[in-house]
Write a protein that holds these residues in place. Sequence first.
Motif, mmCIF file in Angstrom:
data_model
loop_
_atom_site.group_PDB
_atom_site.id
_atom_site.type_symbol
_atom_site.label_atom_id
_atom_site.label_comp_id
_atom_site.label_asym_id
_atom_site.label_seq_id
_atom_site.Cartn_x
_atom_site.Cartn_y
_atom_site.Cartn_z
ATOM 1 N N ARG A 180 0.829 -1.199 0.000
ATOM 2 C CA ARG A 180 0.000 0.000 0.000
ATOM 3 C C ARG A 180 0.868 1.256 0.000
ATOM 4 O O ARG A 180 0.613 2.205 -0.716
ATOM 5 C CB ARG A 180 -0.922 0.021 1.222
ATOM 6 C CG ARG A 180 -2.108 -0.905 1.063
ATOM 7 C CD ARG A 180 -3.128 -0.636 2.164
ATOM 8 N NE ARG A 180 -4.142 -1.687 2.218
ATOM 9 C CZ ARG A 180 -5.312 -1.592 1.580
ATOM 10 N NH1 ARG A 180 -5.592 -0.520 0.864
ATOM 11 N NH2 ARG A 180 -6.189 -2.560 1.674
ATOM 12 N N TYR A 230 -8.711 -1.446 11.397
ATOM 13 C CA TYR A 230 -7.550 -0.563 11.394
ATOM 14 C C TYR A 230 -7.731 0.472 12.483
ATOM 15 O O TYR A 230 -8.851 0.892 12.760
ATOM 16 C CB TYR A 230 -7.398 0.153 10.043
ATOM 17 C CG TYR A 230 -6.968 -0.765 8.930
ATOM 18 C CD1 TYR A 230 -5.671 -1.290 8.921
ATOM 19 C CD2 TYR A 230 -7.835 -1.083 7.897
ATOM 20 C CE1 TYR A 230 -5.270 -2.132 7.899
ATOM 21 C CE2 TYR A 230 -7.431 -1.907 6.867
ATOM 22 C CZ TYR A 230 -6.150 -2.440 6.872
ATOM 23 O OH TYR A 230 -5.751 -3.255 5.875
ATOM 24 N N VAL A 260 -13.034 -2.821 8.985
ATOM 25 C CA VAL A 260 -13.041 -2.908 7.526
ATOM 26 C C VAL A 260 -13.742 -4.180 7.060
ATOM 27 O O VAL A 260 -14.487 -4.181 6.090
ATOM 28 C CB VAL A 260 -11.603 -2.868 6.976
ATOM 29 C CG1 VAL A 260 -11.613 -2.946 5.465
ATOM 30 C CG2 VAL A 260 -10.929 -1.588 7.414
ATOM 31 N N GLY A 285 -13.883 1.135 -1.328
ATOM 32 C CA GLY A 285 -13.729 1.260 0.127
ATOM 33 C C GLY A 285 -14.497 0.234 0.908
ATOM 34 O O GLY A 285 -14.485 0.235 2.131
ATOM 35 N N SER A 286 -15.167 -0.698 0.215
ATOM 36 C CA SER A 286 -15.981 -1.675 0.923
ATOM 37 C C SER A 286 -15.140 -2.778 1.540
ATOM 38 O O SER A 286 -15.643 -3.562 2.352
ATOM 39 C CB SER A 286 -17.031 -2.265 -0.024
ATOM 40 O OG SER A 286 -16.374 -2.824 -1.145
ATOM 41 N N GLY A 287 -13.862 -2.887 1.147
ATOM 42 C CA GLY A 287 -12.988 -3.877 1.778
ATOM 43 C C GLY A 287 -12.579 -5.025 0.887
ATOM 44 O O GLY A 287 -12.054 -6.032 1.366
ATOM 45 N N LYS A 288 -12.759 -4.871 -0.417
ATOM 46 C CA LYS A 288 -12.463 -5.965 -1.347
ATOM 47 C C LYS A 288 -10.975 -6.347 -1.329
ATOM 48 O O LYS A 288 -10.628 -7.521 -1.183
ATOM 49 C CB LYS A 288 -12.861 -5.557 -2.784
ATOM 50 C CG LYS A 288 -14.307 -5.127 -2.924
ATOM 51 C CD LYS A 288 -14.648 -4.804 -4.348
ATOM 52 C CE LYS A 288 -13.912 -3.606 -4.914
ATOM 53 N NZ LYS A 288 -14.268 -2.320 -4.271
ATOM 54 N N SER A 289 -10.145 -5.318 -1.484
ATOM 55 C CA SER A 289 -8.705 -5.601 -1.513
ATOM 56 C C SER A 289 -8.240 -6.190 -0.198
ATOM 57 O O SER A 289 -7.396 -7.094 -0.158
ATOM 58 C CB SER A 289 -7.913 -4.319 -1.806
ATOM 59 O OG SER A 289 -8.233 -3.839 -3.082
ATOM 60 N N THR A 290 -8.826 -5.687 0.877
ATOM 61 C CA THR A 290 -8.463 -6.200 2.191
ATOM 62 C C THR A 290 -8.791 -7.682 2.298
ATOM 63 O O THR A 290 -7.977 -8.484 2.760
ATOM 64 C CB THR A 290 -9.205 -5.406 3.279
ATOM 65 O OG1 THR A 290 -8.966 -4.018 3.076
ATOM 66 C CG2 THR A 290 -8.744 -5.807 4.660
ATOM 67 N N GLU A 344 -8.411 -6.297 -9.357
ATOM 68 C CA GLU A 344 -8.703 -5.358 -10.453
ATOM 69 C C GLU A 344 -7.605 -5.360 -11.507
ATOM 70 O O GLU A 344 -6.986 -4.331 -11.754
ATOM 71 C CB GLU A 344 -8.896 -3.943 -9.892
ATOM 72 C CG GLU A 344 -10.049 -3.910 -8.908
ATOM 73 C CD GLU A 344 -10.380 -2.490 -8.493
ATOM 74 O OE1 GLU A 344 -10.573 -1.661 -9.406
ATOM 75 O OE2 GLU A 344 -10.449 -2.227 -7.278
HETATM 76 N N1 LIG Z 1 -3.578 0.597 6.348
HETATM 77 C C1 LIG Z 1 -4.803 1.078 6.526
HETATM 78 N N2 LIG Z 1 -5.048 1.861 7.577
HETATM 79 C C2 LIG Z 1 -6.305 2.346 7.780
HETATM 80 N N3 LIG Z 1 -7.315 2.121 6.985
HETATM 81 C C3 LIG Z 1 -7.147 1.354 5.910
HETATM 82 C C4 LIG Z 1 -5.868 0.803 5.631
HETATM 83 N N4 LIG Z 1 -5.967 0.072 4.498
HETATM 84 C C5 LIG Z 1 -7.270 0.181 4.099
HETATM 85 N N5 LIG Z 1 -7.944 0.944 4.923
HETATM 86 C C6 LIG Z 1 -9.375 1.262 4.863
HETATM 87 O O1 LIG Z 1 -10.060 0.051 4.713
HETATM 88 C C7 LIG Z 1 -11.153 0.216 3.869
HETATM 89 C C8 LIG Z 1 -11.164 -0.869 2.806
HETATM 90 O O2 LIG Z 1 -10.068 -0.713 1.949
HETATM 91 P P1 LIG Z 1 -9.903 -1.634 0.673
HETATM 92 O O3 LIG Z 1 -8.624 -1.236 -0.006
HETATM 93 O O4 LIG Z 1 -10.038 -3.035 1.069
HETATM 94 O O5 LIG Z 1 -11.125 -1.177 -0.221
HETATM 95 P P2 LIG Z 1 -11.566 -1.683 -1.645
HETATM 96 O O6 LIG Z 1 -12.868 -2.268 -1.501
HETATM 97 O O7 LIG Z 1 -10.481 -2.466 -2.259
HETATM 98 O O8 LIG Z 1 -11.733 -0.304 -2.429
HETATM 99 P P3 LIG Z 1 -11.352 0.068 -3.941
HETATM 100 O O9 LIG Z 1 -12.428 -0.523 -4.778
HETATM 101 O O10 LIG Z 1 -11.418 1.524 -3.975
HETATM 102 O O11 LIG Z 1 -10.029 -0.482 -4.213
HETATM 103 C C9 LIG Z 1 -11.064 1.594 3.266
HETATM 104 O O12 LIG Z 1 -12.051 2.389 3.870
HETATM 105 C C10 LIG Z 1 -9.689 2.081 3.641
HETATM 106 O O13 LIG Z 1 -9.741 3.455 3.942
#
Ligand SMILES: Nc1ncnc2c1ncn2[C@@H]1O[C@H](COP(=O)(O)OP(=O)(O)OP(=O)(O)O)[C@@H](O)[C@H]1O
Lengths: 834, 223
Positions: free
Chosen positions: A829, B11, B20, B41-46, B165
């Motif tokens: 990240r 987080y 998340v 921002g829904s948390g997919k990547s996480t 993605e």
């Molecule tokens: N290291 C971190 N510290 C704090 N918050 C985080 C961290 N990494 C992610 N987040 C938060 O976790 C949430 C989910 O992030 P994530 O990257 O999983 O979203 P996403 O669904 O992949 O979004 P996108 O489609 O935009 O890629 C987001 O609201 C982001 O702000």
Amino acid sequence: MPGGMLSKMIIRELRQNRQQTTVLFLCIVLSVVGLTALGGFQANVHQAMLRDARELHAADVIVRSSFPFLPAMESKLAGLTSRADVAMARVWEFYTVVRTPDASASLLSAVKVVEPGYPYYGRVVLASGEPFHEMLAPGDIVVEQTLLDRLGLAIGSRLFLGDAEMTIRDVVISEPDRPVTVFTLGPRIFVSARDRQRLGLITQGSRVRYMALLRLPASLSPEAVQEELWSAADPTQERVDTFRSADSRLKRFFDNLLFFLKLVGIFTLLLAGIGIQSVLTALMRARVKTMATMKALGAPNRFVMRLYLGVVLLLGIFGTACGIAAGLGLQQGLTFLLADLIPADATFEVAWGAVGQSLVVGLLAVVLFAARPLLNLKHFKPSALFRHEKQKNRWLPGEWLTVLLTTLFFVALVLWQLEDLRIGAYFIGGLLVLVGVAFLGTWLFLKALQRLAVRHLALRQAIRGLFRPRNATLAILVTLTASLTIIYAIFLIEKNLDATFVQAYPQDAPNVFFLDIQRDQTDAFAQLVDRPLEFYPIVRAKLMAINGQAIDPGRERQRKSDNLARPFNLTYRHHLLDDEKFVEGNTLFNPNGGTFQVSVLDRVADIGNIRMGDRLQFKIQGVPLEATVSSIRTRTRESMQPFFYFVFPDAALQKAPQAIFTALRVDPSEMAALQNRIVQALPNVTVLDVSQSIRQIAGALDRFSQAMRFFTLFSMAAGILLVVSSIIATRAARIREAVYYKILGAPGRFVLYVFSLENLLLGGASAAGGLLLAHLISWVVCVRYFDIAYQPYPAASLAGLMVGILAVVLVGLSASRSIMRRKPIQFLRAHAAE
Amino acid sequence: MIEAIELNKTYTIDDRRIQVLQDVSLNIQPGTFAVIQGSSGSGKSTLLSLLSGLDRPDSGTVRIQDQDITDLSEDDLAPLRNRTFGFVFQSFYLVPSLSALENVMFPAELSRSPHAAADAEKLLERVGLSHRRRNMPHQLSGGEQQRVAICRALINQPAIIFADEPTGNLDSQSGQAILALMLEFQREFHTTLLMVTHNPDIARRADTRFQLTDGRLDPSRDL
Ligand SMILES: Nc1ncnc2c1ncn2[C@@H]1O[C@H](COP(=O)(O)OP(=O)(O)OP(=O)(O)O)[C@@H](O)[C@H]1O
Ligand SMILES: [Mg+2]
């Protein structure tokens, strides 16, 4: 742009890049500390030396001779002193054995017979506090406390000097011109010149130093008087000095020390400056995207520039202030360390001039070294968002200008510090050559590496790592090599200075000399001493000519090292000493070469450019002697052992007037008994007990070498910072790569292995290259400038090499250490798409 | 194949805790194409990073091929990442100091495959990049870089490919090509493909779809 925003961003920049900020800060502090401490220390010592120079010599102009002044000199002196405003005092110095009236104890003492004017500058301080010359009435003497202690006498006691019985009137605490001789072989005794004849000790043939001290009015320049007296002097035996020109061993040592320290100071500043530049460049390189984004959003160049200017200035001002404070502290420590060596009143003073100078120089250095990275900001175009490759920049006129200004600044600094155009030019030229050679070597090394087809995966990755885009490997390697060169060179020079000036007094050095042994007494003497002995016959002589070309005393005096015009001690023997070996020839004398051959020590051969087969003409008490050079010797170690420049076959000198001496190491507990035994059996033999002096010298020099080592460490710290900063410069790229390796399934040890190898390549190449260059530089500096023999110290060099490599590897690895254990996502990240 | 049980991830920023992911459980069958959808921002990547062991959940369990990987150390995960997983990301993460071919070869070389080079050449040939194999990453276009990344993910014939993605940085035409390529490989090698995407067109072609809303799996959309 709103100022609040800007300052918030400055703070954030400082906090986010803590490592870089710290290194940057330390670089600035270090550059200033070095300047302040060194500058202040130099100013203190220098000032004290100059202020005291007159006192150190007690006069404006001094004429010295080992013989009574010749008529030409006498008439010149008479002419001078006929002027009402010129004063002259004669002084005679010699060693003699004094004894108590009951002959129960005797002691070698340094006698100084003085005329009433002495000293013209400074004061002879007596224990009673009374004026010196009032206590020095005819028949009275003033002595050092040690004499009383060692002979068991008190004030009022009687003492025999030669034939005269004298009364001890007072104890001398200090005399102004004592430090010039630094170390004497016995306690001081002052005698009034009116008793001179009575002593009966100053006769033809005795070892007396004849001196005339002159005090001049302000209207007469000492140099002019010196010039005038020179014209009448017989340069083979008379010497004329002003208080400014007079050389002393102490002064020579101080000169060398200060020069060495100045070099260290300049290098520290240079290294720190380069450190500043490379950290800033790395900092900004890591921010390409950020800055491109800011610009894309319409932030003017000014804003970005101000942001980093703010960072630099904040750190610069804070760092400079800390540096000055630390520098003053250090200076105090240093003065304390050398307290009893520096002329007494060179105590700690805040040399405000030096503080001001380092403030200006330090800030100037920060600004100049930071200027190029700052100007470079202009190159960061929004297009960097779309392109990954390094943008090929054309240098802006401003960048050329800063490079020019930095160079000028540096040149000016060197000339100002070294105070010598020629040496300064050599220095700068040498530095350019160093960087050039380092550049060329590195370039070739990298080209060769790139060509190399490596099968081993980790090694291949390591090599590839050196060539990753935007990885300024060439610049980093050159910087590393150059800074390691400087570190190693300083280390080597320090070791060599140390060996020459300090180690020359080892534990087993002889501590007692027996002089004036007669030739028929050697067997008796050997029996008394009862241990293996080397007898050294000495024949006093002067070197008149080499291959018929007369020695020019005027030119000889200019030499920094020994000169050929002084009287030499010749000896004769047919074997090499333990600490000698041949440089040319393999016997002392050619078996068919006849009587008149001479073996020459390399040191004097170098001074006089003497080669095998050269004809040397000597004069021994008026009798000429010509000999052909049959071998050249060198000494294998520096020691207190006696050594001889010129060694002859027995036949050549056996009949000449001579004295024999020997040197011994005697346990202090046996010293007194041995001395007594010898004095009783062979009363004509003079015993010189130098254990006291040796302890003094060793102690003094030890502290000098501590000071040297201290500043050496200092410059090393700057060098290490530079190593750290160059490695930090590649940190972002490494982290990213490490994370990619991990995602692709490489275990931690693979990552560690690759980076270790990469750092090993960096460290190995730069340390090896640096060591090589350092030897070259140190050799030149030692032999050419300091005029001392050069030793390469292979073991220490190897150790240094290992330490250098290890340092680079460890510093490099510490930057990638955290990556190994933590989860990759954190880095992904943070470093995505950079 | 891929099994997640009650995954939670929070987080903490400045004492504020952000949940998340909340109690996310799912199950993906081997050899299928699964998609995680959801708004930004829904948390997919996480979620993807937890499933693939790039990150560790606060609580819950991740099982891959019946092996619990939740608490494996980084070094224990290494062989798994090397042989069982393949990764394709939105930004391509090619090693910048390696050429296209070397990037593809790298995972095979790590596992000491004797025919790493040949395999890599074959793959690059398949994606039409033979002529670019000596190029460094910065000398490739985005689409080309992503094709190299896909080859690299495939070279050890992994059982699972995680893709976050993969077409997000590409124009739609290149995106289509990349997707076609991935599906082609998925079918050919019977790989499990887990892909995060916004793109409904892609989602429609998946065997399984998961919808994330504010860190929760929306059961209604789970097919
Ligand atoms: N290291 C971190 N510290 C704090 N918050 C985080 C961290 N990494 C992610 N987040 C938060 O976790 C949430 C989910 O992030 P994530 O990257 O999983 O979203 P996403 O669904 O992949 O979004 P996108 O489609 O935009 O890629 C987001 O609201 C982001 O702000
Ligand atoms: Mg995402």
